[in-house]
Design an enzyme around this catalytic site. Structure first.
Site, PDB file in Angstrom:
ATOM      1  N   CYS A  33       0.843  -1.197   0.000  1.00 17.24           N
ATOM      2  CA  CYS A  33       0.000   0.000   0.000  1.00 17.24           C
ATOM      3  C   CYS A  33       0.875   1.243   0.000  1.00 17.24           C
ATOM      4  O   CYS A  33       1.623   1.491   0.956  1.00 17.24           O
ATOM      5  CB  CYS A  33      -0.914  -0.007   1.228  1.00 17.24           C
ATOM      6  SG  CYS A  33      -1.811   1.546   1.475  1.00 17.24           S
ATOM      7  N   CYS A  36       0.025   3.708   2.789  1.00 14.99           N
ATOM      8  CA  CYS A  36       0.546   3.248   4.083  1.00 14.99           C
ATOM      9  C   CYS A  36       2.056   3.471   4.164  1.00 14.99           C
ATOM     10  O   CYS A  36       2.589   3.778   5.223  1.00 14.99           O
ATOM     11  CB  CYS A  36       0.234   1.764   4.280  1.00 14.99           C
ATOM     12  SG  CYS A  36      -1.544   1.409   4.319  1.00 14.99           S
ATOM     13  N   ASP A 425      32.172  23.767 -18.886  1.00 19.14           N
ATOM     14  CA  ASP A 425      33.607  23.952 -18.750  1.00 19.14           C
ATOM     15  C   ASP A 425      34.222  23.534 -20.091  1.00 19.14           C
ATOM     16  O   ASP A 425      33.564  22.861 -20.884  1.00 19.14           O
ATOM     17  CB  ASP A 425      34.125  23.078 -17.609  1.00 19.14           C
ATOM     18  CG  ASP A 425      35.630  23.150 -17.475  1.00 19.14           C
ATOM     19  OD1 ASP A 425      36.162  24.261 -17.502  1.00 19.14           O
ATOM     20  OD2 ASP A 425      36.264  22.082 -17.359  1.00 19.14           O
ATOM     21  N   ASP A 619      34.124  18.666 -15.290  1.00 20.02           N
ATOM     22  CA  ASP A 619      34.726  17.331 -15.204  1.00 20.02           C
ATOM     23  C   ASP A 619      34.566  16.705 -13.818  1.00 20.02           C
ATOM     24  O   ASP A 619      34.977  15.577 -13.604  1.00 20.02           O
ATOM     25  CB  ASP A 619      36.204  17.367 -15.613  1.00 20.02           C
ATOM     26  CG  ASP A 619      37.029  18.317 -14.749  1.00 20.02           C
ATOM     27  OD1 ASP A 619      36.624  18.559 -13.609  1.00 20.02           O
ATOM     28  OD2 ASP A 619      38.064  18.787 -15.231  1.00 20.02           O
ATOM     29  N   ASP A 623      36.084  21.317 -10.772  1.00 20.83           N
ATOM     30  CA  ASP A 623      34.996  22.289 -10.856  1.00 20.83           C
ATOM     31  C   ASP A 623      33.975  22.153  -9.730  1.00 20.83           C
ATOM     32  O   ASP A 623      32.837  22.590  -9.875  1.00 20.83           O
ATOM     33  CB  ASP A 623      34.277  22.142 -12.209  1.00 20.83           C
ATOM     34  CG  ASP A 623      35.202  22.456 -13.374  1.00 20.83           C
ATOM     35  OD1 ASP A 623      35.855  23.502 -13.337  1.00 20.83           O
ATOM     36  OD2 ASP A 623      35.268  21.645 -14.306  1.00 20.83           O
TER      37      ASP A 623
END
Length: 726
Positions: A33, A36, A425, A619, A623
């Site tokens: 359920c 539930c 980038d 990458d 970064d």
């Protein structure tokens, strides 16, 4: 199998995730359920000793993080109490693998369903005989009552138990009230029909959910079943989790590679599609790296294991996809809150509909309006939304993983729908990051060999691809013991002392800062200027190759009506502009230091407006600050890279920037299907409520508005798993 029984813990499974916090995983067997499941999750979250908790309805896993590990036994008792209060039939299990759970359920559940189907069939026969044959009123009533009790016994018992536990407003209670109410106004066929159609609808709904679970399981069926370990000249078949780093495993044709490793013997073609979505096989041989989940196509290979199973790429992918449901999309959170208030509100409205018109409207009868109120009760269950919306997002995440894209949560999947700016980038993202020395020029009395030699000494301790390419071009041993006073100036260059001579290697700004005149070079590539004792020696040009599908990536994004596609790079302006022109970028920002990239992203972010989302694609290693600042951070080249998987919200498992547009397509497809389900489910329910209130719709139609709509919504959600990128 380890079971939590009577609050006592026989064993535990500890999951180590990226933040190194321990998480405990429970399997809730027989949980069927969705409503539930939401109640269990909400109540478990409120346990004071628990830091975080989430329940994945599709995998039936409850994962909790404790504030204090010493209070584990106390928490287990509380979890058991909550689960058994809401769903008494659910068993709380520990350290149970999916395969074992399916096996356990297949045995007991099949017997249970067979017995239930026989009993249901008897009830249907009695019900049919009461409709077809004309009996006396008392006999007819008795037949309807017997068929009703046989067909609805499970629903009746659940409703009684739930009322005893204080849970009134659930679907079992609503069906009981509606059917008993129909009996009270002598609508006997409809009273039994409510239970019969509800049971049939629930049966098909459960089968559809089970099928979707299996579809997602098949979609993510990348976990290897065994490993052939070489030991003392023998081959032993063991569980991948029992293999140690450094062990040698044998991989035969047609088998999955069980763990990450390095080939020490043999060569073959491997199918990487399960992890990367790539259809073409790849050739591998000695010293090549292979990952768990790849399939060996033809040759026999011996592989030296480099990572334990828990740290392997396949384990991390499975963990990310399975736990993605912990980060719910705003739509999922809305539906959860909506369901909490929707059913009680409809029950109040149905009560008012039954009571007020007979009191206020002349000629209105109680039986008529009571029947109309029953229609409200039957149609009010929110299961269609509670099941189908999370299923849609989970299916979308699973589909993305099949295409080599890891999305870490439904919130990120939904955010991709609103992207209007994509920032890339350059190095390692739009370009391959594979640098090669393409030109060396010397000045004065210096030779080209001198330029390469001094540049190599300066770059000797750097792991940057540019440094690697210079050392490769020099192709001689660098005597590192001669290097003294080595220092790196971020974004500019390197200073080092060799035999009391100062060597400088870096960009034009670096030379200018040191007061050294150097040639202004206009060339596509990275220029490294070299100076010895403040005398200009010459320069080296290193070029980076553009990725094959970079142009396609930008073109696809623009076809998706992305407003701006830009690039940030630390490289010189000339290189940046040349690349931007060649692939069709809207904007390029060059010569940026790492901290300046964040500042520039902030500027773009502010220009973007509040309604649009911004993606940054990098990458995943250098970064991290920019990835964190973006609305959605996408790491490129994630395959086998721990740093990439850690840093971003979305990980592209291949080196293809075009997968960014695929991720957006999957997100939009998922959102479209989820929206269809919400509009369809609420639309049908509201229409039936209105028609029921004016006396046009009956209970039969209301039952369809509940279980029928739920079934259709679940089947529609399963379409998110079948994304076609054509």
């Amino acid at each position: 199998m380890n079971v939590v029984a009577d609050g006592k813990l026989n064993d535990s499974r500890i999951i180590n995730i990226k933040d190194n916090n321990k998480k405990r995983e429970f399997m809730l067997e027989n949980l069927c359920c969705a409503n539930c499941a939401n109640k269990i999750e909400n109540q478990v979250k409120n346990i004071p000793e628990i830091k975080t908790a989430y329940l994945n309805f599709l995998s039936k896993k409850l994962i909790v993080q404790l504030e204090d590990e010493e209070k584990l036994d106390c928490v287990i008792k509380k979890i058991e109490k909550i689960v058994h209060k809401i769903e008494p039939e659910v068993k709380v299990l520990y350290e149970m693998k999916n395969g074992e759970l399916e096996k356990n359920e297949d045995g007991s559940e099949k017997k249970k369903y067979n017995i239930e189907n026989i009993i249901l069939g008897i009830g249907v026969l009695i019900y049919a005989s009461a409709i077809i044959f004309k009996f006396q009123f008392r006999i007819e009533l008795a037949l309807y009552l017997i068929s009703y009790l046989i067909i609805g016994q499970e629903v009746l018992l659940k409703a009684i138990k739930n009322i005893g536990r204080g849970q009134v407003f659930d679907e079992n209670f609503l069906m009981c009230i509606a059917s008993i109410g129909a009996f009270c106004i002598k609508q006997f066929p409809e009273a039994v029909a409510v239970m019969l159609f509800y049971r049939i609808g629930e049966y098909f709904q459960d089968r559809a959910v089970d099928h979707s679970r299996k579809s997602i399981s098949d979609l993510m069926n990348i976990k290897p079943d065994f490993a052939n370990v070489k030991s003392n000249g023998e081959i032993k078949k063991v569980d991948p989790e029992d293999v140690n780093v450094g062990d040698i495993i044998l991989v035969k044709p047609g088998e999955k590679i069980p763990l990450d490793g390095e080939i020490v013997e043999g060569n073959s073609m491997i199918d990487t599609s399960a992890l990367t979505g790539e259809s073409l096989p790849r050739e591998v041989s000695i010293d090549d790296e292979v990952l768990g989940g790849f399939i060996n196509k033809n040759g026999v290979m011996s592989v030296k294991v480099t990572k334990a199973f828990g740290q392997s790429t396949v384990a991390k992918i499975l963990d990310l996809v399975e736990n993605a449901s912990s980060k719910k999309a705003p739509t999922e959170n809305f539906i959860t809150k909506f369901a909490r208030y929707y059913t009680p509100a409809v029950v109040v409205l149905s009560f008012m509909l039954a009571v007020l018109p007979p009191l206020l409207v002349t000629g209105a009868t109680f039986s008529t309006w009571f029947y109309r109120a029953l229609v409200f009760l039957v149609v009010s269950c929110p299961c269609a939304l509670v099941i189908s919306v999370p299923l849609g997002f989970f299916g979308g995440i699973g589909s993305a993983s099949k295409n080599g894209i890891l999305i870490k949560g439904g919130n990120y999947l939904e955010a991709l729908n609103y992207v209007n700016t994509v920032v890339f980038d350059k190095t390692g993202t739009l370009t391959k990051g594979v640098f090669k020395v393409t030109k060396v020029k010397a000045y004065g009395n210096f030779k080209e060999e001198d330029v390469l030699k001094y540049a190599s000494f300066a770059e000797a301790y750097s792991n940057h691809p540019i440094a690697v390419s210079i050392l490769k071009a020099y192709n001689q041993e660098v005597e590192r013991n001669l290097i003294k006073d080595y220092s790196e100036i971020p974004g500019k260059g390197i200073r080092a002392t060799i035999d009391e001579c100062e060597i400088l290697a870096g960009n034009e700004n670096f030379m200018s800062d040191k007061g050294i005149l150097c040639e202004q070079v206009e060339s596509v590539g990275t220029i490294v200027h070299v100076a010895l004792n403040n005398s200009y020696v010459g320069y080296v040009i290193i070029s980076d190759e553009l990725r094959e599908d970079s142009r396609k990536a930008v073109k696809d994004l623009k076809n998706q009506e992305i407003k701006k596609v830009a690039m940030l790079t630390g490289d010189n302006s000339l290189v940046g502009k040349k690349i931007a022109e060649s692939i069709g970028l809207d904007e390029v920002y060059a010569e940026l230091l790492p901290d300046e990239k964040v500042e520039k992203l902030e500027e773009i972010y502010n220009e973007n407006g509040k309604n649009g989302k911004l993606i940054f694609v990098g990458d995943g290693i250098n970064d991290a600050p920019v990835l964190a600042r973006a609305d959605v951070g996408v790491a490129m080249g994630g395959i086998g890279s721990d740093a990439a998987i850690e840093a971003a919200d979305v990980v592209i498992m291949t080196d293809e920037p075009s997968k960014v547009s695929v991720a957006i397509k999957i997100a939009r497809n998922t959102k479209k299907i989820v929206t269809q389900n919400i509009v369809f489910a609420l639309g049908v329910k509201f229409i039936i409520m209105i028609l029921g209130a004016v006396g046009i719709a009956n209970i039969w139609e209301a039952v369809f508005g509940d279980v029928g709509v739920a079934l259709i919504a679940v089947l529609n959600s399963m379409r998110t798993m079948k994304f076609d990128n054509e």
